[in-house]
Enzyme design. Structure first.
Site, short mmCIF file in Angstrom:
data_model
loop_
_atom_site.label_atom_id
_atom_site.label_comp_id
_atom_site.label_asym_id
_atom_site.label_seq_id
_atom_site.Cartn_x
_atom_site.Cartn_y
_atom_site.Cartn_z
N GLY A 298 -21.52 -23.22 -8.31
CA GLY A 298 -20.66 -22.15 -7.77
C GLY A 298 -19.32 -22.07 -8.50
O GLY A 298 -18.88 -20.96 -8.88
N HIS B 258 -20.50 -21.71 -35.84
CA HIS B 258 -20.19 -22.05 -34.43
C HIS B 258 -18.95 -21.30 -33.95
O HIS B 258 -18.90 -20.81 -32.83
CB HIS B 258 -20.01 -23.56 -34.27
CG HIS B 258 -21.27 -24.33 -34.49
ND1 HIS B 258 -22.44 -24.05 -33.82
CD2 HIS B 258 -21.57 -25.35 -35.33
CE1 HIS B 258 -23.40 -24.86 -34.23
NE2 HIS B 258 -22.89 -25.67 -35.15
N ASP C 225 -13.82 -27.91 -4.32
CA ASP C 225 -13.92 -27.57 -2.90
C ASP C 225 -14.00 -28.88 -2.11
O ASP C 225 -13.76 -29.98 -2.67
CB ASP C 225 -15.12 -26.64 -2.66
CG ASP C 225 -16.48 -27.32 -2.87
OD1 ASP C 225 -16.50 -28.50 -3.29
OD2 ASP C 225 -17.50 -26.68 -2.59
N HIS C 226 -14.35 -28.77 -0.83
CA HIS C 226 -14.43 -29.97 0.03
C HIS C 226 -15.49 -30.95 -0.46
O HIS C 226 -15.32 -32.16 -0.36
CB HIS C 226 -14.72 -29.55 1.48
CG HIS C 226 -15.98 -28.74 1.61
ND1 HIS C 226 -16.05 -27.42 1.22
CD2 HIS C 226 -17.24 -29.07 2.02
CE1 HIS C 226 -17.28 -26.96 1.42
NE2 HIS C 226 -18.02 -27.95 1.90
N CYS D 264 -17.76 -28.96 -7.47
CA CYS D 264 -18.25 -28.61 -6.14
C CYS D 264 -19.50 -29.45 -5.91
O CYS D 264 -19.72 -30.43 -6.64
CB CYS D 264 -18.48 -27.10 -5.99
SG CYS D 264 -19.76 -26.40 -7.04
N GLY D 265 -20.31 -29.11 -4.92
CA GLY D 265 -21.47 -29.95 -4.63
C GLY D 265 -22.40 -30.05 -5.83
O GLY D 265 -22.82 -31.14 -6.23
N THR D 266 -22.72 -28.90 -6.41
CA THR D 266 -23.64 -28.87 -7.56
C THR D 266 -22.93 -28.60 -8.88
O THR D 266 -23.53 -28.80 -9.94
CB THR D 266 -24.67 -27.75 -7.36
OG1 THR D 266 -23.94 -26.51 -7.22
CG2 THR D 266 -25.54 -27.97 -6.14
N GLY D 267 -21.74 -28.06 -8.82
CA GLY D 267 -21.06 -27.58 -10.02
C GLY D 267 -21.42 -26.14 -10.36
O GLY D 267 -20.79 -25.52 -11.23
N HIS E 110 -20.05 -27.15 -29.77
CA HIS E 110 -20.66 -25.86 -30.11
C HIS E 110 -20.07 -24.69 -29.33
O HIS E 110 -20.09 -23.56 -29.82
CB HIS E 110 -22.17 -25.90 -29.86
CG HIS E 110 -22.92 -26.67 -30.91
ND1 HIS E 110 -24.27 -26.62 -31.06
CD2 HIS E 110 -22.47 -27.53 -31.88
CE1 HIS E 110 -24.65 -27.40 -32.07
NE2 HIS E 110 -23.57 -27.98 -32.57
#
Ligand code: RB5
Length: 145
Positions: free
Chosen positions: A70, A134, A8-9, A65-68, A98
């Protein structure tokens, strides 16, 4: 490797910087998502990126994104998309080893650029584990609910 990067932006500056770094290292990069820094809805970047992967036009995806958070929530709505939000190189290694993650999510407002690049390099250079337990767990991740 063929890599699709979407953001995103809030993630566009880190996305473009990562494209430069990865291209210098010989990877073929494709970009989706925000065209500039004006407001852009992060789920749309995830949708676009997952469709590139579904067409097998890229080996791995990187969502920012800002935090990852969303972008990862939205990407994981899709079957056969295993998106891992990573803040350390250890998480990136484990996400591949894993979880056989095929998409890496990063937070541009969480990570420094060099830290983000180190996480990306670890993610791209780590193979999925061939250990049967795994592999069985990864199959369960993709099983219908
Ligand atoms: C945009 O302000 C921000 O909400 C977005 O980039 C992301 O952090 C959402 O999870």
């Amino acid at each position: 490797m063929k890599i699709v990067l979407g953001s995103d932006h809030a993630g566009i500056d880190l996305r473009q910087w990562l494209v430069e770094q990865l291209t210098k290292k010989g990877h073929a990069c494709q970009e989706v998502g925000a065209p500039d820094t004006s407001s852009y809805d992060y789920p749309d970047a995830s949708d676009e990126l997952v469709h590139v992967l579904a067409r097998k036009d890229a080996d791995y995806g990187i969502l920012i994104c800002g935090t990852g958070i969303g972008v990862s929530i939205r990407a994981n709505r899709y079957p056969h998309t295993r998106c891992a939000l990573c803040t350390t190189e250890y998480m990136a290694a484990m996400a591949r080893e894993h979880n056989d993650a095929n998409v890496l999510a990063l937070g541009a407002r969480v990570l420094g650029t060099e830290q983000a690049l180190a996480i990306v390099e670890t993610f791209l250079s780590t193979d999925a584990s061939q250990v049967p337990r795994h592999q069985a767990r990864v199959r369960k991740l993709d099983a219908p609910i």
